[in-house]
Design a protein around this motif. Structure first.
Motif, short mmCIF file in Angstrom:
data_model
loop_
_atom_site.label_atom_id
_atom_site.label_comp_id
_atom_site.label_asym_id
_atom_site.label_seq_id
_atom_site.Cartn_x
_atom_site.Cartn_y
_atom_site.Cartn_z
N ALA A 50 0.83 -1.20 0.00
CA ALA A 50 0.00 0.00 0.00
C ALA A 50 0.87 1.26 0.00
O ALA A 50 0.54 2.26 -0.66
N ALA A 51 1.99 1.23 0.71
CA ALA A 51 2.91 2.37 0.72
C ALA A 51 3.51 2.58 -0.67
O ALA A 51 3.62 3.72 -1.14
N GLN A 52 3.86 1.50 -1.35
CA GLN A 52 4.39 1.61 -2.71
C GLN A 52 3.34 2.17 -3.66
O GLN A 52 3.64 2.99 -4.53
N LYS A 53 2.11 1.74 -3.49
CA LYS A 53 1.01 2.23 -4.32
C LYS A 53 0.79 3.72 -4.08
O LYS A 53 0.56 4.49 -5.01
N MET A 54 0.86 4.14 -2.81
CA MET A 54 0.70 5.54 -2.47
C MET A 54 1.79 6.39 -3.11
O MET A 54 1.53 7.45 -3.68
N LEU A 55 3.06 5.90 -3.05
CA LEU A 55 4.16 6.63 -3.66
C LEU A 55 4.02 6.71 -5.18
O LEU A 55 4.31 7.74 -5.79
N ALA A 56 3.57 5.63 -5.79
CA ALA A 56 3.35 5.63 -7.24
C ALA A 56 2.27 6.65 -7.61
O ALA A 56 2.42 7.39 -8.59
N LYS A 57 1.21 6.70 -6.84
CA LYS A 57 0.13 7.66 -7.09
C LYS A 57 0.66 9.09 -6.93
O LYS A 57 0.35 9.97 -7.74
N LEU A 58 1.48 9.32 -5.90
CA LEU A 58 2.06 10.64 -5.69
C LEU A 58 2.94 11.05 -6.87
O LEU A 58 2.86 12.18 -7.36
N VAL A 59 3.76 10.12 -7.36
CA VAL A 59 4.61 10.40 -8.52
C VAL A 59 3.76 10.78 -9.73
O VAL A 59 4.05 11.76 -10.43
N LEU A 60 2.70 10.03 -9.97
CA LEU A 60 1.85 10.32 -11.13
C LEU A 60 1.13 11.66 -10.99
O LEU A 60 1.01 12.42 -11.97
N LEU A 61 0.68 11.99 -9.79
CA LEU A 61 0.04 13.29 -9.57
C LEU A 61 1.02 14.44 -9.81
O LEU A 61 0.70 15.44 -10.47
N LEU A 62 2.23 14.30 -9.27
CA LEU A 62 3.24 15.35 -9.45
C LEU A 62 3.73 15.42 -10.89
O LEU A 62 3.97 16.51 -11.41
N ALA A 63 3.85 14.28 -11.55
CA ALA A 63 4.24 14.28 -12.97
C ALA A 63 3.19 14.99 -13.81
O ALA A 63 3.53 15.78 -14.70
N ASN A 64 1.93 14.76 -13.51
CA ASN A 64 0.86 15.47 -14.22
C ASN A 64 0.95 16.96 -13.96
O ASN A 64 0.75 17.78 -14.87
N HIS A 65 1.28 17.34 -12.74
CA HIS A 65 1.40 18.76 -12.40
C HIS A 65 2.56 19.40 -13.16
O HIS A 65 2.42 20.50 -13.69
N VAL A 66 3.69 18.70 -13.25
CA VAL A 66 4.85 19.22 -13.99
C VAL A 66 4.49 19.32 -15.47
O VAL A 66 4.69 20.35 -16.11
N GLY A 67 4.01 18.22 -16.03
CA GLY A 67 3.48 18.21 -17.38
C GLY A 67 4.50 18.24 -18.51
O GLY A 67 4.17 17.91 -19.63
N ASP A 68 5.72 18.65 -18.27
CA ASP A 68 6.73 18.77 -19.31
C ASP A 68 7.42 17.42 -19.49
O ASP A 68 8.17 16.97 -18.64
N ARG A 69 7.17 16.78 -20.63
CA ARG A 69 7.66 15.42 -20.88
C ARG A 69 9.18 15.34 -20.84
O ARG A 69 9.74 14.36 -20.35
N GLN A 70 9.87 16.37 -21.35
CA GLN A 70 11.33 16.37 -21.34
C GLN A 70 11.86 16.42 -19.91
O GLN A 70 12.80 15.70 -19.56
N VAL A 71 11.26 17.23 -19.07
CA VAL A 71 11.67 17.32 -17.66
C VAL A 71 11.41 15.99 -16.96
O VAL A 71 12.23 15.50 -16.19
N LEU A 72 10.26 15.39 -17.25
CA LEU A 72 9.93 14.10 -16.63
C LEU A 72 10.90 13.01 -17.06
O LEU A 72 11.34 12.20 -16.23
N SER A 73 11.29 13.00 -18.32
CA SER A 73 12.26 12.01 -18.81
C SER A 73 13.61 12.22 -18.14
O SER A 73 14.28 11.24 -17.76
N GLU A 74 14.01 13.47 -17.96
CA GLU A 74 15.27 13.75 -17.28
C GLU A 74 15.21 13.29 -15.82
O GLU A 74 16.16 12.71 -15.31
N ALA A 75 14.08 13.52 -15.17
CA ALA A 75 13.92 13.10 -13.77
C ALA A 75 13.98 11.58 -13.66
O ALA A 75 14.60 11.04 -12.73
N ILE A 76 13.36 10.87 -14.60
CA ILE A 76 13.41 9.41 -14.60
C ILE A 76 14.86 8.94 -14.74
O ILE A 76 15.31 8.04 -14.03
#
Length: 70
Positions: free
Chosen positions: A30-56
């Motif tokens: 459940a903690a891993q699921k929560m962190l994954a959801k947080l990452v997806l929410l923040l990635a959506n907020h950032v929205g810039d695909r190039q920035v997200l790829s660099e972060a990955i």
């Protein structure tokens, strides 16, 4: 826009404490699921695909270094 890697969070210790507290009573899955959801929410907020790829790439590199024991 490049990935910002300098500290930007007001009260980083408080943020970390809040993040840890949000997971404290959760089972590991459940903690891993929560962190994954947080990452997806923040990635959506950032929205810039190039920035997200660099972060990955940065996170994956850190994970690989940790696995090698550095």
């Amino acid at each position: 826009m490049p990935l910002i890697r300098t500290p930007q969070i007001a009260d980083p210790d408080g943020f970390y404490e809040e993040l840890v507290d949000a997971q404290r009573e959760l089972p590991d899955a459940a903690a891993q699921k929560m962190l994954a959801k947080l990452v997806l929410l923040l990635a959506n907020h950032v929205g810039d695909r190039q920035v997200l790829s660099e972060a990955i790439a940065v996170a994956a590199q850190a994970g690989q270094a940790a696995q090698r024991g550095r």
